[in-house]
Design a protein around this motif. Structure first.
Motif, PDB file in Angstrom:
ATOM      1  N   TYR A 199       0.834  -1.204   0.000  1.00  0.00           N
ATOM      2  CA  TYR A 199       0.000   0.000   0.000  1.00  0.00           C
ATOM      3  C   TYR A 199       0.870   1.257   0.000  1.00  0.00           C
ATOM      4  N   PHE A 200       1.943   1.217   0.816  1.00  0.00           N
ATOM      5  CA  PHE A 200       2.806   2.407   0.882  1.00  0.00           C
ATOM      6  C   PHE A 200       3.466   2.675  -0.456  1.00  0.00           C
ATOM      7  N   LEU A 201       3.976   1.638  -1.107  1.00  0.00           N
ATOM      8  CA  LEU A 201       4.636   1.842  -2.392  1.00  0.00           C
ATOM      9  C   LEU A 201       3.654   2.393  -3.423  1.00  0.00           C
ATOM     10  N   ARG A 202       2.425   1.964  -3.350  1.00  0.00           N
ATOM     11  CA  ARG A 202       1.425   2.418  -4.322  1.00  0.00           C
ATOM     12  C   ARG A 202       0.947   3.843  -4.040  1.00  0.00           C
ATOM     13  N   PHE A 203       0.706   4.178  -2.754  1.00  0.00           N
ATOM     14  CA  PHE A 203       0.057   5.447  -2.434  1.00  0.00           C
ATOM     15  C   PHE A 203       0.927   6.419  -1.640  1.00  0.00           C
ATOM     16  N   GLY A 204       2.001   5.944  -1.004  1.00  0.00           N
ATOM     17  CA  GLY A 204       2.791   6.808  -0.148  1.00  0.00           C
ATOM     18  C   GLY A 204       2.009   7.228   1.088  1.00  0.00           C
ATOM     19  N   ASN A 205       2.565   8.205   1.829  1.00  0.00           N
ATOM     20  CA  ASN A 205       1.873   8.704   3.019  1.00  0.00           C
ATOM     21  C   ASN A 205       2.316  10.131   3.314  1.00  0.00           C
ATOM     22  N   GLY A 206       2.175  11.001   2.319  1.00  0.00           N
ATOM     23  CA  GLY A 206       2.550  12.400   2.496  1.00  0.00           C
ATOM     24  C   GLY A 206       4.041  12.539   2.750  1.00  0.00           C
ATOM     25  N   ASP A 207       4.388  13.286   3.802  1.00  0.00           N
ATOM     26  CA  ASP A 207       5.800  13.506   4.106  1.00  0.00           C
ATOM     27  C   ASP A 207       6.361  12.472   5.070  1.00  0.00           C
ATOM     28  N   ARG A 208       5.601  11.435   5.382  1.00  0.00           N
ATOM     29  CA  ARG A 208       6.082  10.385   6.280  1.00  0.00           C
ATOM     30  C   ARG A 208       6.607   9.210   5.467  1.00  0.00           C
ATOM     31  N   ASP A 209       7.802   8.731   5.846  1.00  0.00           N
ATOM     32  CA  ASP A 209       8.388   7.618   5.110  1.00  0.00           C
ATOM     33  C   ASP A 209       7.749   6.301   5.555  1.00  0.00           C
ATOM     34  N   PHE A 210       8.242   5.194   5.022  1.00  0.00           N
ATOM     35  CA  PHE A 210       7.602   3.914   5.287  1.00  0.00           C
ATOM     36  C   PHE A 210       7.637   3.549   6.763  1.00  0.00           C
ATOM     37  N   THR A 211       8.822   3.638   7.384  1.00  0.00           N
ATOM     38  CA  THR A 211       8.931   3.293   8.793  1.00  0.00           C
ATOM     39  C   THR A 211       8.002   4.160   9.643  1.00  0.00           C
ATOM     40  N   GLN A 212       7.972   5.441   9.369  1.00  0.00           N
ATOM     41  CA  GLN A 212       7.111   6.346  10.133  1.00  0.00           C
ATOM     42  C   GLN A 212       5.640   6.031   9.927  1.00  0.00           C
TER      43      GLN A 212
END
Length: 561
Positions: free
Chosen positions: A121-134
């Motif tokens: 999900y993260f690779l597809r959509f990201g999460n704004g300015d927060r990286d994967f671990t965050q």
């Protein structure tokens, strides 16, 4: 006829020797009567000075301490330990705009969302300015804010969040020696002058300087880089890993905390021009060092670079240089000798795997405990296990260099393009251009499973900087509302965690019994090992690394990693 081993001799102290003794004593005493288990004898030179600069561990460590019957309070007080929530990698890669990337590899992983990994999900959509671990764990935020690993007043070893420890390696070995000798481990302080072999090539005796001839049934070589028994006496070949890993030197210094009230709960690994530095914050000081390549920096150049990185903390210090023997012996168990610790092998300490490998080496040996016949089948299977463990660690360390993208120094270009990588890793890197790592990609994982690989790939932002172009268009379809709902809940949950978690220093003082109103379980008052608040602290002595001649001669032991 009873042909069980009657005695196991450990040669060498330090972390490797005393952890071997502790784990063996713990395992044998838990399952067998005294008359049925081998006696444990540790021979340690009284003339070898151990030098420790701070040790970082992995999440198996709390279990090991607890299983050995050591209280958490004793452990923290005697080793000046602190909590470690993960490793923060600084400036190993550049993002798509050329800015440095800092990310944490935490002792945690993302949730499964409707049957799929959070990483997809993260690779597809990201999460704004927060990286994967965050996006999937609080560890980065806790470390950045110098927060502890759990709330005040919790039971010892409670693990709401995954954690390991930072500790003083010399004090740790001293604590283990006291625990082991109280439990019956024989401690002989003497010099091994020579090793005698029998007609079959087994170690039969050790000649000691004062006590003379010492009979051997089974011996564990914990003599460090010297490999006194496994290399020098038995002649087992050493497999050099310098074609895979670029670094062959290290230097280290202990420094004071810039702010004693602010203790990070992560290890830092910061990339410099020709290698990387470590920063291990203990309760009372910080262990630091520089691991680098002599092909790209002279020792003087590396020292200048290291001291510049330390800033005011390194003023007046002169770090010594230690050549590192990178690789492993072909077989860790040869004849009636098992090599544990640096004598068995050494892969640079990027992921703090030294104690992890010692623990597995010893536990697996207790599972393959031979009789005095030293059965070849047991030895063969043990060696296969150890070789797979070294392969696991080698693959993961090589990953960090192969997926680097820095071009500001020839070192980083060479580390990426000139170093070999194992065939296993090469095959996976070809595959992971088209999808994220999955469970069955990693054939053997005691520590580095597929989710840890996902964290590094996404932490380095490799899919945004040239690796796996177009991968997002090839990902299987996933619903954005699932991810949106998860991240919204995670954000609220993180705010609550950060509000309730104590600062790291307060948590450590509570565990050590140094708060005026302790929240920790009631224990008898104990004298602090560092000054109480309001007392003048003793100055931290700058302790240099031993040089190569001191290590080879045995004048000093290396308790570095």
């Amino acid at each position: 006829m009873n042909n069980r081993l009657r005695k196991i001799t450990i040669v060498g102290g330090g972390t490797a020797g005393w952890m071997t003794a502790l784990i063996m004593e713990t395992e044998f005493s838990r399952t067998s009567a005294p008359k049925d288990r081998p006696r444990i004898c540790l021979i340690e030179s009284p003339n070898i000075a151990t030098v420790g600069v701070g040790e970082a561990t992995v999440p198996h460590m709390p279990r090991t301490i607890r299983k050995a019957g050591i209280t958490e309070r004793d452990f923290f007080r005697e080793t000046n330990a602190s909590f470690k929530l993960g490793v923060k990698f600084c400036n190993w890669n550049k993002d798509a705009r050329g800015n440095r990337i800092d990310y944490v590899n935490p002792f945690a992983h993302g949730q499964i969302l409707e049957g799929l990994e959070a990483a997809e999900y993260f690779l597809r959509f990201g999460n704004g300015d927060r990286d994967f671990t965050q996006s999937v764990a609080p560890h980065d935020d806790l470390g950045r804010l110098c927060k502890g690993a759990r709330e005040l007043g919790q039971p010892e070893f409670e693990q709401r969040f995954g954690y390991a420890y930072h500790l003083d390696a010399v004090k740790f070995a001293g604590m283990l020696s006291r625990v082991c000798t109280r439990r019956g481990v024989e401690h002989i302080q003497d010099e091994v002058q020579s090793v005698e072999l029998d007609e079959q090539g087994n170690v039969s005796h050790l000649m000691l300087e004062r006590k003379g001839r010492h009979d051997v049934e089974m011996v564990v070589d914990c003599t460090g880089f010297r490999g006194l028994i496994i290399n020098q006496a038995l002649g087992e070949p050493f497999l050099d890993y310098s074609d895979y890993l670029p670094n062959d030197r290290a230097m280290a210094l202990q420094i004071e905390h810039p702010d004693p009230e602010k203790i990070e709960s992560v290890t830092r690994s910061t990339a410099l021009g020709a290698g990387w530095t470590w920063r291990v914050p203990l309760y009372n000081r910080v262990g630091t060092g520089y691991v680098y390549s002599s092909a790209h920096r002279t020792d003087d150049q590396a020292a200048d670079e290291y001291l510049e990185w330390l800033g005011d903390s390194g003023k007046g210090a002169t770090p010594r240089v230690i050549p590192m023997r990178i690789g492993r012996v072909r077989n860790a168990w040869v004849k009636n000798c098992v090599a544990v610790g640096l004598s068995g092998g050494f892969i640079e300490p990027l992921e703090s795997t030294a104690i992890h490998m010692i623990e597995h080496a010893v536990r697996w040996f207790t599972e393959h405990l031979p009789t005095r016949e030293i059965e070849p089948a047991l030895r063969s299977r043990y060696n296969r296990q150890m070789n797979r463990l070294y392969d696991e660690v080698l693959d993961f360390i090589c990953l960090h260099y192969r997926l680097g993208n820095r071009t500001d120094d020839q070192y980083w270009i060479d580390a990426r393009t000139e170093m070999k990588i194992p065939d296993r890793l090469a095959e996976n890197l070809e595959l992971w251009q088209y999808r994220l790592p999955m469970d069955h990609d990693i054939g053997f994982a005691t520590l580095f499973d597929f989710r840890v690989y996902q964290t590094v790939l996404l932490g380095k932002q490799v899919y945004d900087t040239g690796y796996g172009p177009g991968i997002r268009d090839r990902l299987r379809p996933v619903k954005k509302p699932i991810w949106f709902h998860y991240t919204k809940g995670a954000k609220a949950h993180l705010a609550q965690i950060l509000k309730t978690m104590p600062d790291h220093k307060t948590l450590l003082r509570d565990i050590r019994g140094e708060l005026e109103q302790p929240a920790y379980a009631r224990v008898a008052a104990m004298k602090p090992t560092v000054p109480m608040p309001g007392e003048a602290p003793e100055p931290v002595k700058i302790q240099n690394m031993p040089n190569h001649a001191e290590i080879r001669s045995g004048a000093k032991d290396l308790q570095l990693f």
